[in-house]
Design a protein around this motif. Structure first.
Motif, PDB file in Angstrom:
ATOM      1  N   GLY A 134       0.820  -1.211   0.000  1.00 31.30           N
ATOM      2  CA  GLY A 134       0.000   0.000   0.000  1.00 31.30           C
ATOM      3  C   GLY A 134       0.852   1.259   0.000  1.00 31.30           C
ATOM      4  O   GLY A 134       0.552   2.223  -0.712  1.00 31.30           O
ATOM      5  N   LEU A 135       1.920   1.245   0.795  1.00 35.32           N
ATOM      6  CA  LEU A 135       2.830   2.401   0.797  1.00 35.32           C
ATOM      7  C   LEU A 135       3.539   2.521  -0.547  1.00 35.32           C
ATOM      8  O   LEU A 135       3.766   3.633  -1.033  1.00 35.32           O
ATOM      9  CB  LEU A 135       3.854   2.278   1.925  1.00 35.32           C
ATOM     10  N   ALA A 136       3.887   1.385  -1.149  1.00 35.52           N
ATOM     11  CA  ALA A 136       4.516   1.422  -2.477  1.00 35.52           C
ATOM     12  C   ALA A 136       3.551   2.001  -3.504  1.00 35.52           C
ATOM     13  O   ALA A 136       3.952   2.805  -4.362  1.00 35.52           O
ATOM     14  CB  ALA A 136       4.955   0.023  -2.885  1.00 35.52           C
ATOM     15  N   LEU A 137       2.289   1.633  -3.411  1.00 38.16           N
ATOM     16  CA  LEU A 137       1.266   2.187  -4.313  1.00 38.16           C
ATOM     17  C   LEU A 137       1.180   3.696  -4.137  1.00 38.16           C
ATOM     18  O   LEU A 137       1.163   4.454  -5.108  1.00 38.16           O
ATOM     19  CB  LEU A 137      -0.091   1.554  -4.015  1.00 38.16           C
ATOM     20  N   ARG A 138       1.160   4.125  -2.905  1.00 35.33           N
ATOM     21  CA  ARG A 138       1.052   5.540  -2.574  1.00 35.33           C
ATOM     22  C   ARG A 138       2.230   6.335  -3.124  1.00 35.33           C
ATOM     23  O   ARG A 138       2.077   7.476  -3.563  1.00 35.33           O
ATOM     24  CB  ARG A 138       1.006   5.665  -1.055  1.00 35.33           C
TER      25      ARG A 138
ATOM     26  N   ILE B 290      -6.427  -0.850  -0.569  1.00 30.02           N
ATOM     27  CA  ILE B 290      -7.697  -0.164  -0.821  1.00 30.02           C
ATOM     28  C   ILE B 290      -7.735   1.163  -0.068  1.00 30.02           C
ATOM     29  O   ILE B 290      -8.129   2.199  -0.622  1.00 30.02           O
ATOM     30  CB  ILE B 290      -8.890  -1.060  -0.428  1.00 30.02           C
ATOM     31  N   VAL B 291      -7.314   1.146   1.184  1.00 33.58           N
ATOM     32  CA  VAL B 291      -7.331   2.379   1.980  1.00 33.58           C
ATOM     33  C   VAL B 291      -6.378   3.414   1.398  1.00 33.58           C
ATOM     34  O   VAL B 291      -6.744   4.588   1.222  1.00 33.58           O
ATOM     35  CB  VAL B 291      -6.990   2.077   3.465  1.00 33.58           C
TER      36      VAL B 291
ATOM     37  N   ILE C 261      -5.556   8.495  -1.942  1.00 33.18           N
ATOM     38  CA  ILE C 261      -4.866   9.248  -2.996  1.00 33.18           C
ATOM     39  C   ILE C 261      -5.672   9.347  -4.287  1.00 33.18           C
ATOM     40  O   ILE C 261      -5.313  10.109  -5.175  1.00 33.18           O
ATOM     41  CB  ILE C 261      -3.469   8.654  -3.301  1.00 33.18           C
ATOM     42  N   ALA C 262      -6.768   8.603  -4.396  1.00 32.31           N
ATOM     43  CA  ALA C 262      -7.546   8.556  -5.643  1.00 32.31           C
ATOM     44  C   ALA C 262      -8.061   9.915  -6.112  1.00 32.31           C
ATOM     45  O   ALA C 262      -7.960  10.213  -7.306  1.00 32.31           O
ATOM     46  CB  ALA C 262      -8.697   7.566  -5.509  1.00 32.31           C
TER      47      ALA C 262
ATOM     48  N   ALA D 271       3.983  10.878  -4.542  1.00 32.09           N
ATOM     49  CA  ALA D 271       4.331  10.509  -5.912  1.00 32.09           C
ATOM     50  C   ALA D 271       3.088  10.109  -6.692  1.00 32.09           C
ATOM     51  O   ALA D 271       2.060   9.781  -6.111  1.00 32.09           O
ATOM     52  CB  ALA D 271       5.336   9.364  -5.880  1.00 32.09           C
ATOM     53  N   PRO D 272       3.169  10.081  -8.014  1.00 35.09           N
ATOM     54  CA  PRO D 272       2.007   9.691  -8.810  1.00 35.09           C
ATOM     55  C   PRO D 272       1.666   8.211  -8.639  1.00 35.09           C
ATOM     56  O   PRO D 272       2.520   7.396  -8.364  1.00 35.09           O
ATOM     57  CB  PRO D 272       2.461   9.990 -10.245  1.00 35.09           C
ATOM     58  N   LEU D 273       0.407   7.911  -8.843  1.00 34.75           N
ATOM     59  CA  LEU D 273      -0.066   6.530  -8.772  1.00 34.75           C
ATOM     60  C   LEU D 273       0.330   5.766 -10.013  1.00 34.75           C
ATOM     61  O   LEU D 273       0.736   4.619  -9.930  1.00 34.75           O
ATOM     62  CB  LEU D 273      -1.594   6.531  -8.601  1.00 34.75           C
TER      63      LEU D 273
END
Length: 164
Positions: free
Chosen positions: A61-65, A140-141, A146-147, A161-163
């Motif tokens: 999740g942090l990597a996604l963020r 998901i959270v 960031i969505a 950073a960008p998604l």
């Protein structure tokens, strides 16, 4: 809301640091013990392996963020503004759907492993496999947080950073 989000991110990162520290201490202790005394901890391999599994899923999740997952932005950048918004909306729907599906699959798999125990620790394997649904819930959270910025601008503010 921003304070709650920062606390959530900090808590997620702190758990990762603690898991990595635990894994490092156990593996280091085991290596030192093996070479200095000729004895090793019978459970060290399992602790290291299961810690790595939890690290992977909880850190995703942090990597996604942070935009650390693989992404191809050329298609987004080539589209006009309305096309970019539509593509980003579709990407968000697909990601939310996939993550929710993986939570469901992870819970199902975790329940199937409920009777199996690990060899050395004798821990029910459902707790090892619980990393998968827990990690996807965190994804998901993080994605939900960031969505809106991703959808509107395609990139986060300077501290995010960008998604993709």
């Amino acid at each position: 809301m921003r304070r709650v989000e920062r606390a959530f991110v900090m808590l997620n990162g702190t758990v990762l640091v603690l898991l990595l520290a635990t894994m490092s201490v156990v593996v280091g202790w085991n290596v030192a013990g093996r070479y200095l005394t000729g004895n090793s901890l019978t459970w060290a391999d399992e602790v290291a392996r299961y810690s790595m599994i939890w690290l992977t899923f909880l850190g995703s999740g942090l990597a996604l963020r942070e935009g650390a997952h693989a992404a191809i932005t050329n298609a987004q950048d080539a589209l006009p503004t309305q096309g970019q918004l539509a593509l980003r909306a579709a990407i968000l729907v697909v990601m939310f759907s996939f993550f929710a599906f993986m939570v469901w699959v992870g819970i199902d798999y975790m329940n199937r492993m409920a009777i199996q125990k690990s060899a050395a620790l004798r821990v029910p394997m459902k707790w090892v496999y619980a990393a998968m649904p827990a990690g996807f819930v965190l994804m998901i959270v993080h994605l939900a947080l960031i969505a809106p910025k991703y959808w509107r601008a395609g990139q986060q503010h300077s501290d995010e950073a960008p998604l993709g």
